[in-house]
Motif scaffolding. Structure first.
Motif, PDB file in Angstrom:
ATOM      1  N   VAL A 201     -38.054 -27.666 -22.851  1.00  0.00           N
ATOM      2  CA  VAL A 201     -38.928 -26.674 -23.464  1.00  0.00           C
ATOM      3  C   VAL A 201     -38.061 -25.659 -24.204  1.00  0.00           C
ATOM      4  CG1 VAL A 201     -40.610 -24.850 -23.036  1.00  0.00           C
ATOM      5  CG2 VAL A 201     -40.710 -26.974 -21.719  1.00  0.00           C
ATOM      6  N   VAL A 202     -38.446 -25.341 -25.450  1.00  0.00           N
ATOM      7  CA  VAL A 202     -37.673 -24.437 -26.298  1.00  0.00           C
ATOM      8  C   VAL A 202     -38.604 -23.403 -26.912  1.00  0.00           C
ATOM      9  CG1 VAL A 202     -36.108 -24.249 -28.270  1.00  0.00           C
ATOM     10  CG2 VAL A 202     -36.086 -26.323 -26.864  1.00  0.00           C
ATOM     11  N   SER A 203     -38.201 -22.125 -26.860  1.00  0.00           N
ATOM     12  CA  SER A 203     -39.024 -21.076 -27.451  1.00  0.00           C
ATOM     13  C   SER A 203     -38.141 -19.976 -28.040  1.00  0.00           C
ATOM     14  CB  SER A 203     -39.959 -20.463 -26.405  1.00  0.00           C
ATOM     15  OG  SER A 203     -40.769 -19.454 -26.986  1.00  0.00           O
ATOM     16  N   SER A 204     -38.549 -19.438 -29.198  1.00  0.00           N
ATOM     17  CA  SER A 204     -37.829 -18.334 -29.849  1.00  0.00           C
ATOM     18  C   SER A 204     -38.759 -17.145 -30.016  1.00  0.00           C
ATOM     19  CB  SER A 204     -37.309 -18.765 -31.223  1.00  0.00           C
ATOM     20  OG  SER A 204     -36.362 -19.800 -31.115  1.00  0.00           O
ATOM     21  N   ASP A 205     -38.193 -15.939 -29.842  1.00  0.00           N
ATOM     22  CA  ASP A 205     -38.991 -14.722 -29.994  1.00  0.00           C
ATOM     23  C   ASP A 205     -38.100 -13.568 -30.438  1.00  0.00           C
ATOM     24  OD1 ASP A 205     -41.790 -14.140 -29.683  1.00  0.00           O
ATOM     25  OD2 ASP A 205     -41.695 -15.153 -27.751  1.00  0.00           O
ATOM     26  N   PRO A 206     -38.643 -12.673 -31.286  1.00  0.00           N
ATOM     27  CA  PRO A 206     -37.895 -11.475 -31.678  1.00  0.00           C
ATOM     28  C   PRO A 206     -38.316 -10.254 -30.875  1.00  0.00           C
ATOM     29  CG  PRO A 206     -39.752 -11.730 -33.141  1.00  0.00           C
ATOM     30  CD  PRO A 206     -39.861 -12.834 -32.097  1.00  0.00           C
ATOM     31  N   ILE A 207     -37.467  -9.264 -30.870  1.00  0.00           N
ATOM     32  CA  ILE A 207     -37.800  -7.909 -30.435  1.00  0.00           C
ATOM     33  C   ILE A 207     -37.414  -7.015 -31.600  1.00  0.00           C
ATOM     34  CG2 ILE A 207     -37.203  -6.030 -28.875  1.00  0.00           C
ATOM     35  CD1 ILE A 207     -38.882  -8.025 -27.490  1.00  0.00           C
ATOM     36  N   SER A 208     -38.423  -6.430 -32.251  1.00  0.00           N
ATOM     37  CA  SER A 208     -38.151  -5.770 -33.526  1.00  0.00           C
ATOM     38  C   SER A 208     -38.422  -4.279 -33.562  1.00  0.00           C
ATOM     39  CB  SER A 208     -38.974  -6.437 -34.640  1.00  0.00           C
ATOM     40  OG  SER A 208     -40.359  -6.375 -34.352  1.00  0.00           O
ATOM     41  N   LEU A 209     -39.255  -3.751 -32.672  1.00  0.00           N
ATOM     42  CA  LEU A 209     -39.640  -2.345 -32.798  1.00  0.00           C
ATOM     43  C   LEU A 209     -39.341  -1.496 -31.572  1.00  0.00           C
ATOM     44  CD1 LEU A 209     -43.010  -2.581 -34.763  1.00  0.00           C
ATOM     45  CD2 LEU A 209     -40.825  -1.724 -35.582  1.00  0.00           C
ATOM     46  N   ALA A 210     -39.321  -2.096 -30.390  1.00  0.00           N
ATOM     47  CA  ALA A 210     -39.079  -1.292 -29.187  1.00  0.00           C
ATOM     48  C   ALA A 210     -37.724  -0.592 -29.291  1.00  0.00           C
ATOM     49  CB  ALA A 210     -39.122  -2.169 -27.944  1.00  0.00           C
ATOM     50  N   ALA A 211     -37.676   0.680 -28.902  1.00  0.00           N
ATOM     51  CA  ALA A 211     -36.439   1.445 -28.993  1.00  0.00           C
ATOM     52  C   ALA A 211     -35.655   1.430 -27.688  1.00  0.00           C
ATOM     53  CB  ALA A 211     -36.752   2.889 -29.395  1.00  0.00           C
ATOM     54  N   SER A 212     -36.303   1.105 -26.581  1.00  0.00           N
ATOM     55  CA  SER A 212     -35.664   1.167 -25.276  1.00  0.00           C
ATOM     56  C   SER A 212     -35.692  -0.209 -24.603  1.00  0.00           C
ATOM     57  CB  SER A 212     -36.384   2.180 -24.375  1.00  0.00           C
ATOM     58  OG  SER A 212     -36.405   3.461 -24.967  1.00  0.00           O
ATOM     59  N   GLU A 213     -34.614  -0.506 -23.846  1.00  0.00           N
ATOM     60  CA  GLU A 213     -34.532  -1.731 -23.049  1.00  0.00           C
ATOM     61  C   GLU A 213     -34.717  -2.982 -23.904  1.00  0.00           C
ATOM     62  OE1 GLU A 213     -33.882  -1.939 -19.812  1.00  0.00           O
ATOM     63  OE2 GLU A 213     -34.099   0.118 -19.111  1.00  0.00           O
ATOM     64  N   VAL A 214     -34.183  -2.973 -25.138  1.00  0.00           N
ATOM     65  CA  VAL A 214     -34.426  -4.116 -26.024  1.00  0.00           C
ATOM     66  C   VAL A 214     -33.776  -5.393 -25.505  1.00  0.00           C
ATOM     67  CG1 VAL A 214     -34.853  -2.791 -28.113  1.00  0.00           C
ATOM     68  CG2 VAL A 214     -32.503  -3.380 -27.505  1.00  0.00           C
ATOM     69  N   GLY A 215     -32.612  -5.271 -24.865  1.00  0.00           N
ATOM     70  CA  GLY A 215     -31.965  -6.459 -24.325  1.00  0.00           C
ATOM     71  C   GLY A 215     -32.759  -7.078 -23.199  1.00  0.00           C
ATOM     72  N   ARG A 216     -33.223  -6.243 -22.276  1.00  0.00           N
ATOM     73  CA  ARG A 216     -34.035  -6.729 -21.159  1.00  0.00           C
ATOM     74  C   ARG A 216     -35.331  -7.363 -21.680  1.00  0.00           C
ATOM     75  NH1 ARG A 216     -35.000  -5.675 -15.702  1.00  0.00           N
ATOM     76  NH2 ARG A 216     -33.294  -4.167 -15.605  1.00  0.00           N
ATOM     77  N   LEU A 217     -36.010  -6.658 -22.587  1.00  0.00           N
ATOM     78  CA  LEU A 217     -37.263  -7.190 -23.120  1.00  0.00           C
ATOM     79  C   LEU A 217     -37.029  -8.498 -23.857  1.00  0.00           C
ATOM     80  CD1 LEU A 217     -39.026  -3.967 -24.462  1.00  0.00           C
ATOM     81  CD2 LEU A 217     -39.660  -5.318 -22.464  1.00  0.00           C
ATOM     82  N   GLY A 218     -35.952  -8.567 -24.636  1.00  0.00           N
ATOM     83  CA  GLY A 218     -35.678  -9.785 -25.394  1.00  0.00           C
ATOM     84  C   GLY A 218     -35.520 -11.007 -24.511  1.00  0.00           C
ATOM     85  N   VAL A 219     -34.756 -10.869 -23.443  1.00  0.00           N
ATOM     86  CA  VAL A 219     -34.562 -11.988 -22.521  1.00  0.00           C
ATOM     87  C   VAL A 219     -35.872 -12.403 -21.881  1.00  0.00           C
ATOM     88  CG1 VAL A 219     -33.545 -12.654 -20.300  1.00  0.00           C
ATOM     89  CG2 VAL A 219     -32.137 -11.534 -22.036  1.00  0.00           C
TER      90      VAL A 219
END
Length: 324
Positions: free
Chosen positions: A45-63
């Motif tokens: 299973v493969v999935s891609s997603d961006p994090i483009s606007l959040a200013a805080s915890e972007v690394g955590r949210l991205g994962v």
């Protein structure tokens, strides 16, 4: 408007997918957030997603946002690639912070970061991340597997991610008590649905991770992908007190802001009690919120059809903040 491309525009994309490959079990489709590829011993299973606007915890949210789509497809996320775009002139500490968040979150879900890319982009005002998550499974669960007669479940609560973002990015401007804001910031620690997916994947006919546009958008995507009507009771959808307070102060609908942290699933009527018990045994709250009916694809909320597309109600807040 910012956000996802509309289903009407995506129709021009889905038939432009390069070479035919019989190993592709699930390719691009409306509402499907992950691909399924046949491989030796099972399915990748493969999935891609961006994090483009959040200013805080972007690394955590991205994962977690990338891994959640893999978990919602019945797999265990195992590998990640990361693209990090930094604002031009960003200090070294920005990359150090983002990479530390990525490392910690990846360790939490048991995934290895195996590659990626980083660069500076002058046009950016905040870091932009794009992650690809991959994981193996022996039973792929699509978004589009819901069938008439199934029941609709949701884990945890609506707007977990959105509540944390409100507290982090706007909490100081909103008229909310400090203790509410502090409790809401802790919601960042609940954005993963990897444990939820592990408990539901054997019983689920469909699973979906509601992200942008919240639970309302996620339910609408399940309906479209499955070709069914979802009849949902708003009062049955769990909404935490902190979410009610912050959303009320910001003037946004808890069902229409970023919903990572909840997992939507459909199960047969006879499997509801077993599925809820499996979640309860793992300490995961959940509720049955509606039914799957035959009919034109639509989300029916409290007897009223929900118009699409659904724009996430946090976007205007970010736009206003950037304009100041």
């Amino acid at each position: 408007m910012p956000g996802k491309v509309s289903p009407e525009l995506l129709e021009h994309v889905f038939d432009r997918t390069g070479a035919d490959d019989p190993a592709v079990l699930q390719g691009p489709a409306d509402g499907e957030d992950a691909a399924a590829i046949a491989c030796e011993g099972g399915t990748l299973v493969v999935s891609s997603d961006p994090i483009s606007l959040a200013a805080s915890e972007v690394g955590r949210l991205g994962v977690h946002v990338a891994c959640n789509d893999v978990a919602a497809s019945g797999a265990d996320p195992r590998w990640l690639t990361v693209v990090i775009m930094l604002p031009g002139g960003a200090e070294r500490e920005v990359l150090e912070t983002v990479s530390a968040e990525l490392d910690a979150a990846a360790r939490e879900v048991g995934a290895a970061i195996v590659g990626g890319h980083s660069e500076y982009v002058d046009a950016l005002e905040r870091p932009l991340l794009s992650l690809t998550a991959m994981g193996p499974t022996d039973r792929f669960v699509p978004t589009g597997g819901a069938e008439p007669g199934d029941r609709v479940l949701v884990t945890k609560a609506a707007a977990i991610e959105g509540t944390a973002i409100l507290a982090a990015d706007f909490g100081k401007e909103l008229a909310v008590p400090d203790d509410v804001r502090e409790r809401a910031l802790a919601f960042f620690e609940e954005v993963s649905v990897v444990p939820d997916g592990r408990r539901l994947r054997e019983a689920a006919s469909a699973m979906h991770d509601p992200t942008e546009g919240g639970v309302a958008a996620g339910l609408a995507e399940v309906a479209r992908a499955s070709g069914v009507r979802l009849e949902v009771d708003r009062e049955a959808i769990p909404i935490r007190p902190e979410t009610e307070t912050l959303c009320g102060a910001a003037g946004v609908d808890p069902l229409r802001i970023f919903g990572s942290g909840a997992l939507l699933a459909t199960v047969s009527a006879g499997s509801v009690d077993e599925a809820l018990a499996a979640l309860e045994s793992a300490g995961i709250d959940a509720a049955a919120i509606g039914t799957v009916e035959a009919g034109d694809p639509a989300l029916i909320l409290d007897g009223e059809p929900v118009a699409e597309p659904i724009e996430d109600e946090l976007y205007p807040l970010w736009e206003a903040a950037d304009a100041d």
